[in-house]
Design a protein around this motif. Sequence first.
Motif, PDB file in Angstrom:
ATOM      1  N   GLU A 264     -28.843 -68.457  26.797  1.00 33.96           N
ATOM      2  CA  GLU A 264     -27.733 -67.642  27.291  1.00 33.96           C
ATOM      3  C   GLU A 264     -26.854 -67.147  26.142  1.00 33.96           C
ATOM      4  O   GLU A 264     -26.400 -65.993  26.149  1.00 33.96           O
ATOM      5  CB  GLU A 264     -26.901 -68.461  28.265  1.00 33.96           C
ATOM      6  N   LEU A 265     -26.615 -67.998  25.159  1.00 36.39           N
ATOM      7  CA  LEU A 265     -25.755 -67.616  24.042  1.00 36.39           C
ATOM      8  C   LEU A 265     -26.339 -66.446  23.264  1.00 36.39           C
ATOM      9  O   LEU A 265     -25.602 -65.568  22.798  1.00 36.39           O
ATOM     10  CB  LEU A 265     -25.530 -68.819  23.125  1.00 36.39           C
ATOM     11  N   VAL A 266     -27.643 -66.412  23.109  1.00 33.90           N
ATOM     12  CA  VAL A 266     -28.280 -65.273  22.439  1.00 33.90           C
ATOM     13  C   VAL A 266     -27.969 -63.992  23.201  1.00 33.90           C
ATOM     14  O   VAL A 266     -27.639 -62.954  22.602  1.00 33.90           O
ATOM     15  CB  VAL A 266     -29.799 -65.495  22.322  1.00 33.90           C
ATOM     16  N   ASN A 267     -28.026 -64.031  24.521  1.00 33.83           N
ATOM     17  CA  ASN A 267     -27.742 -62.848  25.336  1.00 33.83           C
ATOM     18  C   ASN A 267     -26.262 -62.475  25.318  1.00 33.83           C
ATOM     19  O   ASN A 267     -25.921 -61.287  25.282  1.00 33.83           O
ATOM     20  CB  ASN A 267     -28.198 -63.088  26.773  1.00 33.83           C
ATOM     21  N   VAL A 268     -25.385 -63.472  25.353  1.00 36.84           N
ATOM     22  CA  VAL A 268     -23.938 -63.210  25.367  1.00 36.84           C
ATOM     23  C   VAL A 268     -23.520 -62.410  24.141  1.00 36.84           C
ATOM     24  O   VAL A 268     -22.685 -61.494  24.218  1.00 36.84           O
ATOM     25  CB  VAL A 268     -23.155 -64.537  25.447  1.00 36.84           C
ATOM     26  N   TYR A 269     -24.111 -62.731  22.987  1.00 35.73           N
ATOM     27  CA  TYR A 269     -23.686 -62.086  21.744  1.00 35.73           C
ATOM     28  C   TYR A 269     -24.611 -60.949  21.308  1.00 35.73           C
ATOM     29  O   TYR A 269     -24.443 -60.399  20.217  1.00 35.73           O
ATOM     30  CB  TYR A 269     -23.574 -63.129  20.629  1.00 35.73           C
TER      31      TYR A 269
END
Length: 305
Positions: A264-269
């Motif tokens: 998810e963090l990869v997608n958030v940023y």
Amino acid sequence: MRKYLLTSVLLAVTFCALGQDLRCNISVNAAQIQGTYRQAFQTLQTALYEFMNNRSWSNNVYSVDERIECNFLINITEQVGPNEYKGTLQVQSRRPIFGSSYSTVLFNFNDNDVQFSYQEFDKLEFNENSYGSALTSLLAYYAYVVIGLDYDSFSPKGGNEYFKKAEKIVSNAQTASEKGWKPYESSHKNRYWLIENILNPKYSAVRNASYTYHRLGLDQMASKISEGRDEVTNGLLSIQKVFRDKPDPYLFLLKIFFDAKSDELVNVYSEAYASEKQRIYQILSEIDQANEPKYKKITEEKKNI
């Protein structure tokens, strides 16, 4: 009179249904067990589904759409005696994000210390005040952890009541023969240490970060993407401080967080400014080194096709 009684019954049934907390999909996989009456495992799966979904785990009232979504997969790998089994349990829970169709993973954990007894049509009973059934104690423990994590994401330390219930199950299980409940088992990565970390004041910033990350961060991103992403970053900075303080050498609770959040963090940023991407990559590669190759994708420029 008959109409009145029927209405009363319907109201009672509706009220009970609204009191249920979980929308739990539960599966029992016993493909590795040979030469055993297969219907017993199907009966077990049905009984576990009813145990998890028909019980009120809290005093709160939920509509059907508000129930906490979770998945439990019991993989039975060994029969160690008559009606005695060993295996694993995969638990995942999710939470909807405000203003979107997206659901975020709150918990994604594999418990490798599952052992229980079951004979077809055994009644599944659970008592908060004693350790009776290994199977129902296991499921109740994770039900409370799932509910607690959900509540923590909506208010600061909102899950305390449910984590305390999980802690009590652990306390009741200290004399149990089954593994996973005691501090000296499983290299500090078991049920005992999960709830110990959650309630340990040295990790309180991680729990506060969950609220910042979810309620102030992701829940804003549908309408205020930059502001929401900034709050996600604030949550990560709180976790970075815990990592640097190193309350213990295992940092188990941090692993639990990133097992749920790394993708998810990869997608958030992915749509952040280049300078922000580089900063986040530095933070994440420090505090979650196991997923560093994954986080490297944050800084990579997208190629036009």
